[in-house]
Design a protein around this motif. Structure first.
Motif, short mmCIF file in Angstrom:
data_model
loop_
_atom_site.label_atom_id
_atom_site.label_comp_id
_atom_site.label_asym_id
_atom_site.label_seq_id
_atom_site.Cartn_x
_atom_site.Cartn_y
_atom_site.Cartn_z
N THR A 191 -4.07 -75.40 9.09
CA THR A 191 -4.89 -76.45 9.71
C THR A 191 -5.86 -75.88 10.74
O THR A 191 -6.91 -76.47 10.99
CB THR A 191 -3.99 -77.50 10.38
N LYS A 192 -5.52 -74.75 11.34
CA LYS A 192 -6.43 -74.16 12.32
C LYS A 192 -7.70 -73.59 11.68
O LYS A 192 -8.70 -73.34 12.37
CB LYS A 192 -5.72 -73.06 13.12
N ASN A 193 -7.67 -73.40 10.35
CA ASN A 193 -8.82 -72.85 9.64
C ASN A 193 -9.63 -73.91 8.89
O ASN A 193 -10.45 -73.57 8.04
CB ASN A 193 -8.36 -71.77 8.65
N LEU A 194 -9.38 -75.18 9.19
CA LEU A 194 -10.08 -76.26 8.48
C LEU A 194 -11.40 -76.64 9.14
O LEU A 194 -12.04 -77.60 8.72
CB LEU A 194 -9.18 -77.49 8.39
N ALA A 195 -11.78 -75.92 10.16
CA ALA A 195 -13.02 -76.27 10.88
C ALA A 195 -14.27 -75.96 10.05
O ALA A 195 -15.31 -76.60 10.22
CB ALA A 195 -13.08 -75.53 12.21
N THR A 196 -14.18 -74.98 9.15
CA THR A 196 -15.33 -74.62 8.34
C THR A 196 -15.58 -75.69 7.26
O THR A 196 -14.70 -76.48 6.92
CB THR A 196 -15.11 -73.26 7.66
N GLN A 197 -16.78 -75.69 6.72
CA GLN A 197 -17.17 -76.72 5.75
C GLN A 197 -16.42 -76.54 4.43
O GLN A 197 -16.05 -77.51 3.78
CB GLN A 197 -18.68 -76.69 5.53
N ASN A 198 -16.24 -75.31 4.01
CA ASN A 198 -15.53 -75.02 2.76
C ASN A 198 -14.38 -74.05 3.04
O ASN A 198 -14.47 -72.86 2.73
CB ASN A 198 -16.48 -74.42 1.72
N PRO A 199 -13.30 -74.53 3.63
CA PRO A 199 -12.18 -73.64 3.96
C PRO A 199 -11.48 -73.14 2.70
O PRO A 199 -11.38 -73.85 1.69
CB PRO A 199 -11.26 -74.51 4.80
N LEU A 200 -11.00 -71.92 2.78
CA LEU A 200 -10.27 -71.33 1.66
C LEU A 200 -8.77 -71.49 1.89
O LEU A 200 -8.30 -71.38 3.02
CB LEU A 200 -10.61 -69.85 1.51
N PRO A 201 -8.02 -71.73 0.82
CA PRO A 201 -6.57 -71.90 0.98
C PRO A 201 -5.89 -70.60 1.37
O PRO A 201 -6.32 -69.51 0.97
CB PRO A 201 -6.11 -72.40 -0.38
N LEU A 202 -4.84 -70.74 2.13
CA LEU A 202 -4.01 -69.59 2.48
C LEU A 202 -3.28 -69.06 1.26
O LEU A 202 -3.12 -67.85 1.09
CB LEU A 202 -3.01 -70.00 3.57
N LYS A 203 -2.86 -69.97 0.38
CA LYS A 203 -2.15 -69.60 -0.84
C LYS A 203 -2.37 -70.66 -1.90
O LYS A 203 -2.43 -71.86 -1.60
CB LYS A 203 -0.64 -69.48 -0.55
N THR A 204 -2.49 -70.23 -3.14
CA THR A 204 -2.59 -71.12 -4.28
C THR A 204 -1.40 -70.91 -5.20
O THR A 204 -1.12 -69.78 -5.60
CB THR A 204 -3.91 -70.89 -5.06
N ILE A 205 -0.69 -72.00 -5.50
CA ILE A 205 0.52 -71.93 -6.31
C ILE A 205 0.24 -72.58 -7.66
O ILE A 205 -0.19 -73.74 -7.72
CB ILE A 205 1.70 -72.62 -5.60
N MET A 206 0.51 -71.84 -8.74
CA MET A 206 0.21 -72.32 -10.09
C MET A 206 1.43 -72.24 -11.00
O MET A 206 1.33 -71.84 -12.16
CB MET A 206 -0.97 -71.53 -10.68
N ASN A 207 2.58 -72.63 -10.48
CA ASN A 207 3.82 -72.56 -11.26
C ASN A 207 4.01 -73.75 -12.19
O ASN A 207 4.82 -73.70 -13.12
CB ASN A 207 5.03 -72.44 -10.34
N LEU A 208 3.32 -74.86 -11.92
CA LEU A 208 3.42 -76.05 -12.77
C LEU A 208 2.10 -76.27 -13.50
O LEU A 208 1.03 -75.85 -13.03
CB LEU A 208 3.79 -77.27 -11.93
N THR A 209 2.19 -76.93 -14.64
CA THR A 209 1.00 -77.13 -15.46
C THR A 209 0.64 -78.60 -15.65
O THR A 209 -0.36 -78.90 -16.30
CB THR A 209 1.20 -76.49 -16.85
N THR A 210 1.44 -79.50 -15.10
CA THR A 210 1.15 -80.94 -15.20
C THR A 210 0.91 -81.52 -13.82
O THR A 210 1.16 -80.87 -12.80
CB THR A 210 2.30 -81.67 -15.90
N LYS A 211 0.47 -82.76 -13.76
CA LYS A 211 0.04 -83.41 -12.53
C LYS A 211 1.12 -83.37 -11.45
O LYS A 211 2.26 -83.73 -11.69
CB LYS A 211 -0.35 -84.86 -12.83
N ILE A 212 0.73 -82.97 -10.23
CA ILE A 212 1.65 -82.94 -9.09
C ILE A 212 1.85 -84.37 -8.60
O ILE A 212 0.89 -85.06 -8.23
CB ILE A 212 1.10 -82.06 -7.95
N THR A 213 3.11 -84.81 -8.59
CA THR A 213 3.40 -86.19 -8.18
C THR A 213 4.15 -86.26 -6.85
O THR A 213 4.27 -87.35 -6.28
CB THR A 213 4.23 -86.90 -9.25
N ASP A 214 4.65 -85.13 -6.35
CA ASP A 214 5.39 -85.15 -5.08
C ASP A 214 5.30 -83.79 -4.41
O ASP A 214 5.47 -82.74 -5.07
CB ASP A 214 6.86 -85.53 -5.32
N LEU A 215 5.03 -83.81 -3.11
CA LEU A 215 4.98 -82.60 -2.28
C LEU A 215 5.77 -82.87 -1.00
O LEU A 215 5.50 -83.87 -0.32
CB LEU A 215 3.55 -82.22 -1.91
#
Length: 438
Positions: free
Chosen positions: A340-364
């Motif tokens: 959240t401290k890096n969200l000040a920029t217009q296009n912030p980059l994610p700290l990590k991207t997780i791609m273990n699932l291939t269908t729609k995320i319904t709960d986090l």
């Protein structure tokens, strides 16, 4: 010969007196002088006002000693004992601290504290009996499993509109209370921060339910007329606000106490998910095209907008309890995690991207210590992954059993338990052994 011997004896006596008797007399003299010394102990400081102050300032006090004692008691009652006047008793812990300080001064380095962190590969877990094994009538889809903030109690709700409360932690999870909401499909539920009430909503109804735990009474509350249905329903962490939406481009902020509509917040696109900040000061709205708008709830105005990196269709958004991480899940099964401290920029980059699932995320869901993130897709069997933070490794030993299609995951207040609801009417309960408290 006798005369000579007598002279020798006299000489020996004289030497003995010189060597020993003088020392003995010197010691005796010191002892006598010590007795004669009159030790006159004088105070280091004298206050002249003490002599002027009459003893009868406190009634019924005649002696000077009693007067001093009473005056001291009166001062301590009104002012309190100053910190410099308090005598701290030394205990074993203090002795140990002194020894540690001496050791640190001797070896010249700081002592390292040992802290146990959650292991990143294998999760120590134990399966408990099903939460709703006594009822199993909440519906084929268990959409809500919520832990009480103070007591070992779990609320279970499902598609049949039946809401049940269970006591957990033993060999048997006993039912405490159950009630039915007619023509309801329970979508979400949340306890108030003090645990006195539970807020329950359905995406098909124009009302929400406030369940009073003390009275065991559910009360239906109508949403503002402008809100058609509660497709999105979220209670703020401080229990003051309710954010709801019918899935279009507006989010409605309701006062939880008065049940009145406070403000309608306009989003550029249809809203898929919302989440409050950990301090309830901001609201994060996740649009269908991946646009995230941050609203300041003190002024009800937008303070920040940015696009979720690589998102095609938005699905779910979640905030960690510490407020440092923001997670977004997309329709393609991709989860981005931002600081959240890096969200000040217009296009912030994610700290990590997780791609273990291939269908729609319904709960986090983040656990309370922000060491576990659960990502779920109800569109595929066993599509549940528990992610270790900060390594972002997937725990390889879970799930082992067939959970079917997972609808919801939740953690207890101190992460000692994890609850899972699926499409077979089951609410599973697991004990996370790393966390010692409920």
């Amino acid at each position: 010969m006798k005369r000579k011997n007598s002279r020798l004896d006299e000489e020996e006596t004289r030497l003995s007196e010189l060597l020993f008797n003088k020392t003995r007399k010197f010691t005796e003299n010191i002892s006598e002088n010590k007795k004669d010394i009159d030790i006159d102990r004088k105070p280091a400081w004298i206050d002249d006002d003490d002599e002027k102050t009459p003893i009868n300032i406190i009634p019924q006090v005649k002696s000077e000693g009693l007067y001093v004692q009473k005056l001291k008691q009166k001062y301590e009652t009104l002012i309190g004992t100053p910190s410099w006047a308090k005598v701290k008793e030394k205990n074993d812990a203090d002795d140990k601290d002194d020894e540690d300080d001496k050791l640190l001064r001797t070896v010249g380095h700081l002592q390292k504290t040992k802290t146990k962190s959650l292991k990143k590969d294998v999760l120590e877990i134990k399966k408990f009996p099903k939460i709703n094994s006594e009822t199993s009538n909440e519906g084929p889809f268990i959409s809500s499993v919520e832990f009480h903030p103070n007591m070992s109690v779990v609320l279970v709700g499902g598609k049949a509109g039946i809401v049940s409360l269970f006591s957990i932690g033993g060999d048997v999870n006993s039912k405490l209370h159950s009630f039915k909401l007619k023509k309801w499909n329970v979508t979400t539920s949340q306890f108030s921060p003090d645990g006195s009430e539970a807020y329950i909503a359905s995406k098909l109804c124009h009302s929400y339910c406030v369940y009073n735990l003390a009275k065991a009474e559910p009360m239906l509350v109508q949403l503002p007329r402008i809100v058609k249905t509660a497709k999105i329903f979220k209670l703020s962490p401080d229990g003051k606000f309710i954010a709801t939406s019918d899935g279009f481009d507006e989010i409605y902020i309701i006062c939880a106490n008065s049940k009145e509509l406070l403000r309608a917040l306009k989003h550029n696109t249809n809203v898929e998910s919302v989440v409050f900040s950990n301090n309830s000061e901001n609201l994060y709205c996740y649009g269908i095209q991946g646009e995230i708008t941050v609203w300041d709830l003190s002024m009800f105005r937008s303070i920040k907008k940015f696009m979720d990196n690589g998102c095609i269709t938005a699905s779910k958004i979640a905030m960690s309890h510490c407020g440092q991480l923001l997670a977004t899940g997309s329709g393609e099964g991709i989860v981005n995690i931002y600081e959240t401290k890096n969200l000040a920029t217009q296009n912030p980059l994610p700290l990590k991207t997780i791609m273990n699932l291939t269908t729609k995320i319904t709960d986090l869901k983040f656990n309370s210590t922000t060491e576990i993130l659960s990502i779920t897709s109800s569109y595929f069997p066993n599509a549940l992954k528990l992610i270790h933070i900060p390594s972002y490794h997937v725990f390889c030993n879970f799930p082992k059993q067939n959970l079917y299609q997972v609808e919801t995951v939740s953690f207890s207040p101190n992460s000692g338990y994890m609850g899972i609801g699926n499409n077979k009417g089951c609410a599973y309960l697991y004990r996370l052994k790393h966390f010692k408290n409920y």
